[in-house]
Design a protein around this motif. Structure first.
Motif, PDB file in Angstrom:
ATOM      1  N   LYS A 227     -37.169 -23.596  -3.659  1.00 55.39           N
ATOM      2  CA  LYS A 227     -37.558 -24.556  -4.764  1.00 55.39           C
ATOM      3  C   LYS A 227     -37.776 -24.244  -5.975  1.00 55.39           C
ATOM      4  CE  LYS A 227     -41.447 -27.982  -5.625  1.00 55.39           C
ATOM      5  NZ  LYS A 227     -42.742 -28.284  -5.201  1.00 55.39           N
ATOM      6  N   ILE A 228     -38.406 -22.920  -6.342  1.00 56.60           N
ATOM      7  CA  ILE A 228     -38.384 -22.369  -7.806  1.00 56.60           C
ATOM      8  C   ILE A 228     -36.847 -22.266  -8.380  1.00 56.60           C
ATOM      9  CG2 ILE A 228     -39.062 -20.292  -9.171  1.00 56.60           C
ATOM     10  CD1 ILE A 228     -40.966 -22.204  -8.446  1.00 56.60           C
ATOM     11  N   ILE A 229     -36.080 -21.537  -7.395  1.00 59.56           N
ATOM     12  CA  ILE A 229     -34.561 -21.297  -7.916  1.00 59.56           C
ATOM     13  C   ILE A 229     -33.873 -22.869  -8.117  1.00 59.56           C
ATOM     14  CG2 ILE A 229     -32.371 -20.471  -7.154  1.00 59.56           C
ATOM     15  CD1 ILE A 229     -34.041 -18.444  -5.545  1.00 59.56           C
ATOM     16  N   MET A 230     -34.090 -23.727  -7.488  1.00 62.96           N
ATOM     17  CA  MET A 230     -33.273 -24.890  -7.568  1.00 62.96           C
ATOM     18  C   MET A 230     -33.802 -25.588  -8.890  1.00 62.96           C
ATOM     19  SD  MET A 230     -31.058 -25.276  -5.494  1.00 62.96           S
ATOM     20  CE  MET A 230     -30.611 -27.153  -5.546  1.00 62.96           C
ATOM     21  N   GLU A 231     -35.440 -25.372  -9.114  1.00 54.42           N
ATOM     22  CA  GLU A 231     -35.765 -26.022 -10.477  1.00 54.42           C
ATOM     23  C   GLU A 231     -35.237 -25.525 -11.571  1.00 54.42           C
ATOM     24  OE1 GLU A 231     -39.917 -25.799  -9.764  1.00 54.42           O
ATOM     25  OE2 GLU A 231     -40.189 -27.610  -8.462  1.00 54.42           O
ATOM     26  N   LEU A 232     -35.246 -24.026 -11.494  1.00 53.52           N
ATOM     27  CA  LEU A 232     -34.737 -23.135 -12.798  1.00 53.52           C
ATOM     28  C   LEU A 232     -33.195 -23.475 -12.885  1.00 53.52           C
ATOM     29  CD1 LEU A 232     -36.097 -19.634 -12.119  1.00 53.52           C
ATOM     30  CD2 LEU A 232     -36.473 -21.197 -13.800  1.00 53.52           C
TER      31      LEU A 232
END
Length: 239
Positions: A227-232
């Motif tokens: 989720k963090i990677i996709m948001e970045l």
């Protein structure tokens, strides 16, 4: 893991602050009775309220409701009773309908009372059952998370404990509870998984619950990192 006031409070406070108002889902079974007992020992009464949803699916339903009323009166904790009648839609099973109306009532009362969270009594054995059922359906990594300790306004403070820990705590503290006979009905998939799969796995490997709990934690971490990677990634595209 033995259940103590210290580790219960520590786990709960890792997800919510100490001053939040909490709605406790109480069925009258051993799991929710232990949860209720722990909450009353560790959280100020002014921050607590109990809720019981009577699904009216069995002849014993009114007996369960009366038991919960008696217990909450004895403990001086305010209680809301919600009564439902089976009205499944879109091919829902009885279990799916029951879960839907429970959570509908929980969220309604959270809003009515201006409370912060609902506490449910899910534990580590529930987690392995959920993961096995998700695998049977053909899940991806998200399904391997099983039951998560916090999902929005739903918090599950007993998720670190096994059923055996809960039983030991209830015996040690002389906690009264009722047995819901519907939990013995193996035509219900979760009951079948519990009796015929999990019980056999536990006999073959005493640490199987711990292993599935670790799988659950790793899957939760993997989904969070994704989720963090996709948001970045999304924020860079927007720039």
């Amino acid at each position: 893991m033995d259940i103590s006031n210290k580790n219960f409070s520590s786990f709960l406070n890792s997800f919510i602050s100490e001053k939040k108002k909490l709605l406790i889902a109480v069925s009258g079974g051993i799991d929710s009775q232990v949860l209720l007992h722990l909450c009353l020992k560790n959280i100020p009464l002014a921050q607590l309220h109990a809720i019981h949803v009577n699904h009216n699916l069995t002849v014993e339903a009114s007996t369960y409701e009366d038991f919960v009323k008696k217990e909450c009166f004895k403990m001086n904790i305010p209680l809301i009773i919600e009564s439902e009648k089976m009205n499944a839609s879109n091919g829902e099973s009885m279990e799916m309908w029951g879960r839907r109306v429970r959570y509908r009532n929980y969220f309604k009362r959270l809003k009515d009372l201006n409370f912060d969270y609902v506490l449910t009594a899910h534990h580590a054995n529930d987690n392995i059952e959920t993961i096995l059922m998700n695998i049977d359906r053909g899940c991806f990594v998200k399904g391997l998370r099983g039951v998560v300790p916090k999902n929005g306004q739903i918090v599950r403070p007993l998720l670190n404990y096994k059923k055996s820990d809960i039983i030991s705590y209830a015996k040690k503290n002389c906690i009264d509870f009722i047995h819901d006979a519907s939990n013995d009905d193996v035509s219900i998939k979760r009951n079948y998984v519990r009796k015929y799969l999990v019980t056999k796995l536990m006999k073959q490997n005493s640490s199987i619950i711990d292993r599935f709990s670790e799988i659950s934690r790793k899957a939760q971490n993997a989904v969070f990192k994704e989720k963090i990677i996709m948001e970045l990634f999304a924020s860079k595209i927007e720039k």
